[in-house]
Scaffold this motif. Sequence first.
Motif, PDB file in Angstrom:
ATOM      1  N   LEU A  20       0.837  -1.191   0.000  1.00 22.52           N
ATOM      2  CA  LEU A  20       0.000   0.000   0.000  1.00 22.52           C
ATOM      3  C   LEU A  20       0.877   1.248   0.000  1.00 22.52           C
ATOM      4  CD1 LEU A  20      -2.696  -0.941   2.675  1.00 22.52           C
ATOM      5  CD2 LEU A  20      -2.625  -1.510   0.238  1.00 22.52           C
ATOM      6  N   SER A  21       0.378   2.279  -0.646  1.00 20.27           N
ATOM      7  CA  SER A  21       1.057   3.569  -0.663  1.00 20.27           C
ATOM      8  C   SER A  21       0.086   4.655  -0.241  1.00 20.27           C
ATOM      9  CB  SER A  21       1.588   3.887  -2.057  1.00 20.27           C
ATOM     10  OG  SER A  21       2.533   2.932  -2.475  1.00 20.27           O
ATOM     11  N   CYS A  22       0.623   5.704   0.335  1.00 15.90           N
ATOM     12  CA  CYS A  22      -0.185   6.859   0.723  1.00 15.90           C
ATOM     13  C   CYS A  22       0.598   8.109   0.366  1.00 15.90           C
ATOM     14  CB  CYS A  22      -0.479   6.828   2.211  1.00 15.90           C
ATOM     15  SG  CYS A  22      -1.258   8.334   2.849  1.00 15.90           S
ATOM     16  N   ALA A  23       0.070   8.873  -0.549  1.00 13.84           N
ATOM     17  CA  ALA A  23       0.723  10.100  -0.988  1.00 13.84           C
ATOM     18  C   ALA A  23       0.057  11.293  -0.327  1.00 13.84           C
ATOM     19  CB  ALA A  23       0.640  10.216  -2.506  1.00 13.84           C
ATOM     20  N   ALA A  24       0.864  12.096   0.342  1.00 14.58           N
ATOM     21  CA  ALA A  24       0.351  13.291   1.018  1.00 14.58           C
ATOM     22  C   ALA A  24       0.692  14.532   0.218  1.00 14.58           C
ATOM     23  CB  ALA A  24       0.935  13.392   2.416  1.00 14.58           C
ATOM     24  N   SER A  25      -0.229  15.450   0.171  1.00 16.62           N
ATOM     25  CA  SER A  25       0.019  16.716  -0.510  1.00 16.62           C
ATOM     26  C   SER A  25      -0.585  17.849   0.314  1.00 16.62           C
ATOM     27  CB  SER A  25      -0.584  16.706  -1.911  1.00 16.62           C
ATOM     28  OG  SER A  25      -1.987  16.496  -1.845  1.00 16.62           O
ATOM     29  N   SER A  30       7.483  17.810   7.013  1.00 15.10           N
ATOM     30  CA  SER A  30       7.326  16.381   7.232  1.00 15.10           C
ATOM     31  C   SER A  30       6.408  16.148   8.426  1.00 15.10           C
ATOM     32  CB  SER A  30       8.702  15.755   7.492  1.00 15.10           C
ATOM     33  OG  SER A  30       8.564  14.393   7.811  1.00 15.10           O
ATOM     34  N   PHE A  31       5.402  15.310   8.252  1.00 12.42           N
ATOM     35  CA  PHE A  31       4.528  14.964   9.375  1.00 12.42           C
ATOM     36  C   PHE A  31       5.338  14.269  10.469  1.00 12.42           C
ATOM     37  CE2 PHE A  31       0.543  16.161   7.740  1.00 12.42           C
ATOM     38  CZ  PHE A  31       0.529  15.889   6.390  1.00 12.42           C
ATOM     39  N   ASP A  52       7.399   7.391  12.955  1.00 13.02           N
ATOM     40  CA  ASP A  52       7.610   8.815  13.154  1.00 13.02           C
ATOM     41  C   ASP A  52       8.654   9.344  12.167  1.00 13.02           C
ATOM     42  OD1 ASP A  52       9.582   8.521  16.239  1.00 13.02           O
ATOM     43  OD2 ASP A  52      10.171   8.276  14.150  1.00 13.02           O
ATOM     44  N   ASN A  53       8.957  10.620  12.267  1.00  7.08           N
ATOM     45  CA  ASN A  53       9.840  11.223  11.260  1.00  7.08           C
ATOM     46  C   ASN A  53      11.308  10.906  11.483  1.00  7.08           C
ATOM     47  OD1 ASN A  53      10.208  12.834  13.465  1.00  7.08           O
ATOM     48  ND2 ASN A  53       9.464  14.711  12.519  1.00  7.08           N
ATOM     49  N   ARG A  54      11.610  10.131  12.525  1.00  9.02           N
ATOM     50  CA  ARG A  54      12.971   9.625  12.697  1.00  9.02           C
ATOM     51  C   ARG A  54      13.070   8.169  12.268  1.00  9.02           C
ATOM     52  NH1 ARG A  54      13.928  11.201  18.878  1.00  9.02           N
ATOM     53  NH2 ARG A  54      11.803  10.389  18.924  1.00  9.02           N
ATOM     54  N   GLY A  55      11.947   7.596  11.842  1.00  9.64           N
ATOM     55  CA  GLY A  55      11.953   6.213  11.378  1.00  9.64           C
ATOM     56  C   GLY A  55      11.616   5.181  12.431  1.00  9.64           C
ATOM     57  N   ASP A  72       8.864   7.855   3.038  1.00 12.89           N
ATOM     58  CA  ASP A  72       9.796   8.768   2.399  1.00 12.89           C
ATOM     59  C   ASP A  72       9.427  10.140   2.937  1.00 12.89           C
ATOM     60  OD1 ASP A  72      11.092  10.605   0.788  1.00 12.89           O
ATOM     61  OD2 ASP A  72      10.833   9.417  -1.032  1.00 12.89           O
ATOM     62  N   SER A  73      10.146  10.590   3.956  1.00 11.61           N
ATOM     63  CA  SER A  73       9.765  11.824   4.636  1.00 11.61           C
ATOM     64  C   SER A  73       9.854  13.033   3.721  1.00 11.61           C
ATOM     65  CB  SER A  73      10.635  12.033   5.879  1.00 11.61           C
ATOM     66  OG  SER A  73      10.360  11.048   6.842  1.00 11.61           O
ATOM     67  N   ALA A  74      10.841  13.016   2.831  1.00 12.76           N
ATOM     68  CA  ALA A  74      10.991  14.151   1.931  1.00 12.76           C
ATOM     69  C   ALA A  74       9.764  14.312   1.040  1.00 12.76           C
ATOM     70  CB  ALA A  74      12.242  13.979   1.087  1.00 12.76           C
TER      71      ALA A  74
END
Length: 126
Positions: A20-25, A30-31, A52-55, A72-74
């Motif tokens: 599954l993928s989730c694309a944020a716009s 970074s969330f 979280d944003n540190r993985g 992919d935080s970027a």
Amino acid sequence: QVRLVESGGGSVQSGGSLRLSCAASGYTYSFHCMAWFRQAPGKERDGVAAIDNRGTTSGADSVKGRFTISRDSAQNTLYLQMNSLKPEDTAMYYCAAGFGSSVRFCLLQAGDFNFWGQGTQVTVSS
């Protein structure tokens, strides 16, 4: 306006795999926390996995060793690799994202998240 769009759901046989993928716009930064939840018909929405944003990741006991969450935080993109799928994994899968104090511990608590996608259906047949 923040938007989350899930993709990758489908129908597979027991033992199969899906990604599954989730694309944020619509959000520049970074969330802090992104997660997957799922909801089967007639049941409550349950947390599947969070990152979280540190993985740092966490996951429900029912999916440990089978599902892997990554991001992919970027790109503010979230993934869920699901292996060894079982019929009990059948559900609508939702992507969630959050920032701020409500998600500072990045827990699988639905009420903590600010944004939700529309969901993607996963069906596993025996």
